[in-house]
Design an enzyme around this catalytic site. Structure first.
Site, PDB file in Angstrom:
ATOM      1  N   HIS A  56      -0.380   9.950   0.877  1.00  0.00           N
ATOM      2  CA  HIS A  56      -0.118   8.333   0.642  1.00  0.00           C
ATOM      3  C   HIS A  56       0.109   7.182  -0.737  1.00  0.00           C
ATOM      4  O   HIS A  56      -1.537   7.503  -1.154  1.00  0.00           O
ATOM      5  CB  HIS A  56      -1.436   7.964   1.701  1.00  0.00           C
ATOM      6  CG  HIS A  56      -1.343   6.749   2.702  1.00  0.00           C
ATOM      7  ND1 HIS A  56      -1.593   6.747   3.559  1.00  0.00           N
ATOM      8  CD2 HIS A  56      -0.158   5.454   2.243  1.00  0.00           C
ATOM      9  CE1 HIS A  56      -1.567   5.007   3.830  1.00  0.00           C
ATOM     10  NE2 HIS A  56      -0.705   4.246   3.635  1.00  0.00           N
ATOM     11  N   HIS A  58       2.087   4.355  -2.318  1.00  0.00           N
ATOM     12  CA  HIS A  58       3.035   3.052  -3.052  1.00  0.00           C
ATOM     13  C   HIS A  58       3.256   2.884  -4.523  1.00  0.00           C
ATOM     14  O   HIS A  58       2.487   2.622  -5.209  1.00  0.00           O
ATOM     15  CB  HIS A  58       2.270   2.023  -2.356  1.00  0.00           C
ATOM     16  CG  HIS A  58       1.482   1.594  -0.897  1.00  0.00           C
ATOM     17  ND1 HIS A  58       2.361   1.198  -0.111  1.00  0.00           N
ATOM     18  CD2 HIS A  58       0.612   1.743  -0.468  1.00  0.00           C
ATOM     19  CE1 HIS A  58       1.756   1.423   1.108  1.00  0.00           C
ATOM     20  NE2 HIS A  58       0.623   1.888   0.540  1.00  0.00           N
ATOM     21  N   LEU A  59       4.723   3.182  -4.470  1.00  0.00           N
ATOM     22  CA  LEU A  59       5.236   2.638  -5.667  1.00  0.00           C
ATOM     23  C   LEU A  59       6.016   2.211  -5.993  1.00  0.00           C
ATOM     24  O   LEU A  59       6.217   1.909  -6.989  1.00  0.00           O
ATOM     25  CB  LEU A  59       6.647   4.825  -5.766  1.00  0.00           C
ATOM     26  CG  LEU A  59       5.993   5.863  -6.325  1.00  0.00           C
ATOM     27  CD1 LEU A  59       6.487   6.946  -6.258  1.00  0.00           C
ATOM     28  CD2 LEU A  59       4.326   6.460  -7.112  1.00  0.00           C
ATOM     29  N   ARG A  60       6.195   1.156  -4.906  1.00  0.00           N
ATOM     30  CA  ARG A  60       5.983  -0.299  -5.356  1.00  0.00           C
ATOM     31  C   ARG A  60       7.740  -0.502  -5.336  1.00  0.00           C
ATOM     32  O   ARG A  60       8.667  -2.114  -5.943  1.00  0.00           O
ATOM     33  CB  ARG A  60       5.579  -1.119  -5.848  1.00  0.00           C
ATOM     34  CG  ARG A  60       4.136  -1.474  -5.276  1.00  0.00           C
ATOM     35  CD  ARG A  60       3.923  -1.843  -4.445  1.00  0.00           C
ATOM     36  NE  ARG A  60       2.440  -1.854  -4.079  1.00  0.00           N
ATOM     37  CZ  ARG A  60       1.891  -2.002  -3.055  1.00  0.00           C
ATOM     38  NH1 ARG A  60       2.655  -2.132  -1.543  1.00  0.00           N
ATOM     39  NH2 ARG A  60       0.797  -2.533  -2.779  1.00  0.00           N
ATOM     40  N   ASN A  90       7.386   0.626   2.493  1.00  0.00           N
ATOM     41  CA  ASN A  90       6.870  -0.799   2.017  1.00  0.00           C
ATOM     42  C   ASN A  90       7.514  -1.205   1.193  1.00  0.00           C
ATOM     43  O   ASN A  90       6.444  -2.023   0.842  1.00  0.00           O
ATOM     44  CB  ASN A  90       5.565  -0.738   2.908  1.00  0.00           C
ATOM     45  CG  ASN A  90       4.679  -0.783   2.734  1.00  0.00           C
ATOM     46  OD1 ASN A  90       4.530   0.545   1.599  1.00  0.00           O
ATOM     47  ND2 ASN A  90       3.739  -1.445   2.507  1.00  0.00           N
ATOM     48  N   HIS A 230      -5.580   6.613   6.417  1.00  0.00           N
ATOM     49  CA  HIS A 230      -6.763   6.414   5.483  1.00  0.00           C
ATOM     50  C   HIS A 230      -7.487   6.170   6.907  1.00  0.00           C
ATOM     51  O   HIS A 230      -7.879   5.506   7.301  1.00  0.00           O
ATOM     52  CB  HIS A 230      -6.229   5.186   4.935  1.00  0.00           C
ATOM     53  CG  HIS A 230      -5.327   4.019   5.294  1.00  0.00           C
ATOM     54  ND1 HIS A 230      -5.201   3.537   6.731  1.00  0.00           N
ATOM     55  CD2 HIS A 230      -3.928   3.581   5.016  1.00  0.00           C
ATOM     56  CE1 HIS A 230      -4.171   2.985   7.581  1.00  0.00           C
ATOM     57  NE2 HIS A 230      -3.673   2.985   5.960  1.00  0.00           N
ATOM     58  N   ASN A 276      -6.982  -2.610   2.938  1.00  0.00           N
ATOM     59  CA  ASN A 276      -6.916  -2.177   4.590  1.00  0.00           C
ATOM     60  C   ASN A 276      -6.210  -0.877   4.604  1.00  0.00           C
ATOM     61  O   ASN A 276      -5.956  -0.352   4.195  1.00  0.00           O
ATOM     62  CB  ASN A 276      -5.430  -3.304   4.817  1.00  0.00           C
ATOM     63  CG  ASN A 276      -5.526  -2.966   6.725  1.00  0.00           C
ATOM     64  OD1 ASN A 276      -6.438  -2.477   7.022  1.00  0.00           O
ATOM     65  ND2 ASN A 276      -3.932  -3.871   6.615  1.00  0.00           N
ATOM     66  N   ASP A 303      -3.918   6.332  -1.308  1.00  0.00           N
ATOM     67  CA  ASP A 303      -3.163   4.432  -0.410  1.00  0.00           C
ATOM     68  C   ASP A 303      -2.807   3.804  -1.400  1.00  0.00           C
ATOM     69  O   ASP A 303      -3.853   2.573  -1.789  1.00  0.00           O
ATOM     70  CB  ASP A 303      -4.326   4.490   0.857  1.00  0.00           C
ATOM     71  CG  ASP A 303      -3.699   3.086   1.034  1.00  0.00           C
ATOM     72  OD1 ASP A 303      -2.266   2.983   0.801  1.00  0.00           O
ATOM     73  OD2 ASP A 303      -4.139   2.607   1.651  1.00  0.00           O
ATOM     74  N   HIS A 307      -1.375  -3.658  -7.504  1.00  0.00           N
ATOM     75  CA  HIS A 307      -1.097  -5.064  -7.066  1.00  0.00           C
ATOM     76  C   HIS A 307      -0.971  -5.911  -8.976  1.00  0.00           C
ATOM     77  O   HIS A 307      -1.775  -4.967  -9.080  1.00  0.00           O
ATOM     78  CB  HIS A 307      -2.219  -5.748  -6.618  1.00  0.00           C
ATOM     79  CG  HIS A 307      -2.054  -5.639  -5.084  1.00  0.00           C
ATOM     80  ND1 HIS A 307      -0.225  -5.537  -4.802  1.00  0.00           N
ATOM     81  CD2 HIS A 307      -2.204  -4.697  -4.949  1.00  0.00           C
ATOM     82  CE1 HIS A 307      -0.684  -4.810  -3.236  1.00  0.00           C
ATOM     83  NE2 HIS A 307      -1.630  -4.350  -2.866  1.00  0.00           N
TER      84      HIS A 307
END
Lengths: 428, 325
Positions: A56, A58-60, A90, A230, A276, A303, A307
């Site tokens: 899990h 996020h590589l964006r 996402n 998560h 979240n 996760d 940012h």
């Protein structure tokens, strides 16, 4: 590729042994191996684990390259001891077509720091209405096996049922972000004593638990695999435990931050703690540790949610949700699970490498440290203690909740199929 | 006292009593022909309102002007929580202009806390209401009104609200006024009871220093003051209660209910009142209802708070008293 001899490493935390890598493969494991013709790495009793696998991340990229790219994200992963990351869908555009997932997969290959296994969206645009082309993503070069609308819940029971049924055709799994949307409208933190005091919108535990309960029943009904992203509450643990006792094919993950941090930290209104699902209570944290130790929760997943500074240096309500995690995950797991005696290093290897690789069908990862296996390895200095300094992160973003906190353990070396991606704590 | 006023919970009993006593002195200024003190001459205060509130802004502005401060009004209505609007940037702009204090109203809980604690600015921060979190000067003016009515203007000096029984009725869940009042009234020794339908009470309320009841009628005879909270009609559509009529029947204050209160008991409301739903005209217009006094007292309280945070160590009372003598 040349030979590498890792001398005196505690394989999975056991007695010191030598490990000889030849090319992309482990050639030999034993004591007193000859270092002739090999580059020798003196492990000095450090712990050797199979390369970590994060189900899990996020590589964006594509879309938010200001937060992270495949390159910076995989460098962060290598720094944290990972050899495979599963990249969440996402992005912008959403990874809901064969084209997008192949792009992400290929970038991972090109950069070479870590295998990137894209996760495909369950529904078109993560909108929860129409199934994405799950089969096409599976058949693409990326070979997608994990599907998730993470960030959003597949809340429509019929869509969830269909997705679970459909992926059976190619051994896929649906990874659910369990969040009942109506119960979490306006939610900003865990609903409880602290939210009542702070006047922040509550995210009740039951919004997670009710979806998990529904989804394990659906998975049972259609005979499919479901994975819970998560998991964060004591109640969720009870439901998963019950489902497993009934033989339902459910797996679950917990994040490092949910093993360590509680909603009391939100009293600072510092958005670095906004995530979240939200940070829960001490009781939840203890239940999650127990469940990870006894196997009810199968794996740790980061996760990792990068940012940019401006999205966190603002008031709580305006801040983005999420924390980076790849570079601190193992340290947090050592602090919460190993140093507390709940899990040994073999257990860590199981929860952070073997099982996540199995759930995501990442063949070649999460393998035993023995002759003939792929040389995906991580060397950990478990005696190290130090302050977390985000300035040194490889990730493009710095939104860590651990800044200035002392955590144990440090990954010193990572090898991806025999190629060093991290040497003495420095990326290659 | 702390450097900022962010939450009523940050005030000790002695801080709170000092503010109330100082406000009594400030109130005397309002009785004079020239309603002005030189106390904050040369100081700049900005009223930074990200959320509409004419009443609170005017109250602060009147207080600032009576203390001779230079006042800047900054309204950034509705844009606060949207991406691109940066509280930090706004704050730093004001700081660069040499602002001594920022009075902030914000739709997001915790925004004043962030402003005061993030190192963005050096100015004193006064919370004029944040989200559903806190509205400390409202709680102070309510306590001031109670002390005057239930103990007396002069008799109350130096005293708290020990043993007074205060009931707050209505939408506690979304009310910063309720949170601030529970904290402050508890600090001042009062016994607080919250009355509301269970849907309008937050999960986690059991740790608050107060009683909770779903039944207004049984609470009224034991109340020295009953404070009605505003209930927004849109709550009905979000299923917090079935109909306006049903809410009114169970939790509205009408003449019959008021008659069950002890004779000395007062009715309070932070305003603006929704007549007919939470309070009938008969009650709102009775002399037991303190709504108008609360508004007047708000100016005195805000003068006292700004004075104590900005004015230094001397008692505020020196100037007017000397002059009066």
């Amino acid at each position: 590729m040349s030979k590498i001899l890792i001398r005196g490493a505690k394989v999975l935390g056991g007695e010191p042994q030598d490990v000889l890598i030849d090319g992309g493969t482990i050639a030999e494991v034993g004591s007193g191996l000859s270092g002739e013709g090999a580059e020798v790495v003196e492990a000095d009793g450090k712990v050797l684990l199979p390369g970590l696998v994060d189900l899990h991340t996020h590589l964006r990229e594509p879309g938010r390259e200001d937060s992270e790219t495949v390159l910076t994200g995989t460098r962060a992963a290598a720094s944290g001891g990972y050899t495979t990351v599963f990249a969440m869908a996402n992005t912008f555009p959403v990874a809901d077509t064969a084209g997008v997932v192949e792009q992400v997969w290929r970038l991972g290959k090109e950069h070479g720091y870590c295998d990137v296994q894209p996760i495909g969206a369950v529904t078109v645009g993560l909108e929860g209405r129409k199934l994405a082309e799950l089969g096409a993503m599976h058949e693409s070069a990326a070979g997608v096996t994990v599907f998730s609308d993470d960030g959003k819940c597949v809340h429509d029971a019929v869509i969830m049922r269909r997705a679970l049924e459909y992926v059976k055709a190619f051994g896929g799994v649906v990874a659910q972000h369990a969040q009942e949307p109506r119960l979490t409208e306006g939610a900003e933190m865990n609903e409880g004593i602290v939210s009542a005091e702070l006047g922040l919108g509550g995210w009740p535990a039951v919004a997670e638990e009710s979806i998990i309960a529904r989804d394990v029943l659906l998975a049972d009904h259609v005979g499919s695999r479901v994975h819970i992203c998560h998991l964060s509450t004591a109640g969720s643990v009870e439901i998963v435990r019950w489902a497993k006792s009934r033989g339902i094919a459910v797996t679950a993950e917990v994040t490092p931050h949910h093993l360590l941090l509680t909603d009391e930290l939100v009293r600072t209104y510092n958005p670095v703690y906004k995530v979240n699902p939200p940070l829960r209570t001490e009781r939840d944290v203890m239940a999650l540790r127990e469940a990870l130790a006894d196997g009810t929760i199968d794996i740790v997943a980061t996760d990792h949610a990068p940012h940019p500074h401006e999205d966190k240096d603002c008031e709580w309500a305006a801040a983005a949700m999420g924390m980076v995690g790849l570079e601190t995950a193992l340290s947090v797991v050592q602090e919460t699970m190993v140093d507390t005696g709940l899990l040994d290093w073999a257990g860590v290897a199981d929860r952070m490498s073997v099982k996540p690789a199995q759930i995501g069908r990442a063949t070649g990862h999460g393998r035993p440290v023995s002759a003939g296996e792929p040389a995906n390895l991580t060397l950990v200095d478990s005696a190290y203690r130090g302050l977390v300094e985000p300035a040194g992160f490889a990730s493009r973003s710095r939104n860590t909740p651990y800044e200035g906190r002392e955590l144990p353990g440090r990954v010193t070396h990572t090898w991806l199929r025999g190629k060093a991606t991290l040497v003495d704590g420095k990326l290659t | 006292m702390q450097r900022h006023l962010i939450s009523a919970a940050d005030l000790t009993r002695d801080d709170a009593v000092l503010i109330l006593d100082t406000a009594e002195e400030m109130a005397r200024v309002a009785d004079r022909p020239i309603k002005k003190l030189p106390t904050l001459r040369g100081r700049t205060i900005v009223n930074l309102f990200f959320e509409d509130s004419t009443r609170t802004r005017i109250s602060f502005e009147a207080a600032e002007k009576r203390l001779s401060a230079d006042v800047i009004n900054f309204t950034a209505k509705g844009s606060s929580v949207s991406k691109g609007e940066s509280l930090k940037d706004t704050a730093q702009t004001l700081e660069a202009m040499g602002v001594d204090a920022v009075v902030i109203r914000h739709g997001a809980s915790g925004a004043p806390y962030r402003l005061a604690n993030s190192g963005w600015i050096d100015a004193v921060v006064v919370n004029a209401g944040d989200g559903t979190h806190q509205h400390p000067t409202q709680a102070l003016l309510d306590a001031f009104t109670m002390r005057r009515r239930l103990i007396g203007r002069d008799a109350g000096l130096g005293r708290d609200l020990e043993g007074k029984r205060i009931t707050l009725v209505g939408d506690v869940l979304h009310s910063r006024v309720a949170r601030s009042n529970v904290d402050l009234l508890h600090t001042l020794g009062a016994e607080v009871t919250l009355v509301a339908p269970p849907t309008l009470l937050p999960v986690g309320i059991e740790t608050w220093p107060c009683e909770v009841s779903y039944d207004l009628d049984s609470t009224l005879p034991k109340s020295d003051a009953v404070m009605m909270l505003r209930v927004q009609r849109e709550r009905m559509n979000a299923a917090f209660f079935p109909t306006e009529r049903e809410y009114s029947r169970r939790y509205g204050l009408d003449g019959d209910r008021m008659a069950r209160m002890p004779e000395h008991a007062i009715v309070m409301h932070p305003g603006p009142m929704v007549r007919g739903m939470e309070i009938t005209a008969e009650v709102a217009d009775s002399d037991r209802c303190t709504v108008v006094e609360q508004v007047a007292n708000g100016v005195s309280i805000r003068m006292a708070v700004l004075y104590l945070l900005l004015g230094g160590n001397e008692p505020a009372v020196t100037h007017p008293r000397t002059e009066e003598k």
